[in-house]
Design a protein around this motif. Structure first.
Motif, short mmCIF file in Angstrom:
data_model
loop_
_atom_site.label_atom_id
_atom_site.label_comp_id
_atom_site.label_asym_id
_atom_site.label_seq_id
_atom_site.Cartn_x
_atom_site.Cartn_y
_atom_site.Cartn_z
N GLU A 1 168.92 -36.42 103.51
CA GLU A 1 169.83 -37.21 104.33
C GLU A 1 169.88 -36.60 105.72
O GLU A 1 170.10 -35.41 105.88
N LEU A 2 169.68 -37.44 106.74
CA LEU A 2 169.83 -37.04 108.13
C LEU A 2 171.06 -37.75 108.67
O LEU A 2 171.25 -38.93 108.40
N THR A 3 171.88 -37.04 109.43
CA THR A 3 173.06 -37.64 110.03
C THR A 3 173.11 -37.25 111.50
O THR A 3 173.00 -36.07 111.85
N VAL B 1 172.07 -28.04 107.05
CA VAL B 1 171.98 -27.35 108.33
C VAL B 1 172.08 -28.37 109.45
O VAL B 1 171.57 -29.48 109.33
N THR B 2 172.77 -28.00 110.52
CA THR B 2 172.84 -28.84 111.71
C THR B 2 172.03 -28.16 112.80
O THR B 2 172.27 -27.00 113.13
N ASP B 3 171.04 -28.89 113.33
CA ASP B 3 170.17 -28.30 114.34
C ASP B 3 170.80 -28.38 115.74
O ASP B 3 171.89 -28.93 115.91
N ASP B 4 170.12 -27.84 116.73
CA ASP B 4 170.68 -27.79 118.08
C ASP B 4 170.75 -29.17 118.74
O ASP B 4 171.42 -29.35 119.76
N ALA B 5 170.11 -30.19 118.16
CA ALA B 5 170.21 -31.56 118.67
C ALA B 5 171.39 -32.31 118.05
O ALA B 5 171.60 -33.49 118.34
N THR C 1 172.37 -33.33 111.42
CA THR C 1 172.62 -32.60 110.19
C THR C 1 171.58 -33.01 109.16
O THR C 1 171.34 -34.20 108.94
N HIS C 2 170.95 -32.02 108.55
CA HIS C 2 169.90 -32.22 107.55
C HIS C 2 170.45 -31.72 106.22
O HIS C 2 170.91 -30.58 106.13
N ARG C 3 170.40 -32.57 105.19
CA ARG C 3 170.84 -32.18 103.85
C ARG C 3 169.75 -32.52 102.85
O ARG C 3 169.17 -33.60 102.90
N LEU C 4 169.49 -31.60 101.93
CA LEU C 4 168.53 -31.83 100.85
C LEU C 4 169.22 -31.65 99.51
O LEU C 4 170.00 -30.71 99.33
#
Length: 173
Positions: A43-45, A100-104, A107-110
């Motif tokens: 999931e990308l948010t 994890v939430t990247d600098d952009a 939020t990436h969830r697996l």
């Protein structure tokens, strides 16, 4: 589609910190190998908009044309109610493998799909699906992310997957 579960290498706590801070100094000490072959819901948010993907192992000799080559290639497919149902019914029942939430600000969830019956159901449900051939890879790649057409359209510009988010283990643990 000829897809199957796989043993994944994911970032550990130190690796997640490096992804957050875009630290490019990556080593094997930033990774952990999962114990079992699995599919992964992804999931990308961004700005309250969510997009679901399925990460799977792709036949390494599978090649067709693409517009967006990447380490993990994106395959668009016509919306499949069975896949949507599998996501809706099962994602909350499996352990979240990472977040994890990247600098952009994405939020990436697996979630690791740990039930062999569900993995079998996914393999069977996707077998007859014909992907949109304009979005497949021109280079042989071991991992692929499947996105329903309607999901892909949610973001005005495609978001970037962190380089070390997930990869295929070269050998079993």
């Amino acid at each position: 589609m000829q897809l199957k579960p796989f043993i994944a290498v994911l970032p550990n706590t130190a690796g997640l910190t490096k992804i957050k801070t875009t630290d490019q100094n990556w080593s094997a000490q930033d990774e952990q190998t999962q114990a079992d072959s699995s599919y992964y819901w992804y999931e990308l948010t961004q700005n309250g908009v969510h997009q679901w993907r399925l990460i799977a192992r792709w036949p390494e000799n599978q090649t067709v044309s693409t517009m967006v080559p990447a380490d993990i290639n994106t395959v668009l497919y016509p919306k499949q109610p069975v896949i949507e149902m599998l996501i809706d019914d099962w994602v909350g029942h499996f352990p979240k493998a990472l977040e994890v939430t990247d600098d952009a600000g994405v939020t990436h969830r697996l979630w690791q799909i740990t039930d062999t019956t569900v993995n079998t159901d996914i393999t069977e449900a996707l077998a007859p699906v014909q992907p949109n051939k304009t979005w497949l890879t021109t280079t042989s790649t071991p991992l692929v992310m499947l996105v329903a057409d309607s999901e892909w359209a949610k973001f005005k510009t495609p978001v970037t997957v962190p380089t070390h988010l997930i990869k295929l283990a070269l050998k079993t643990p």
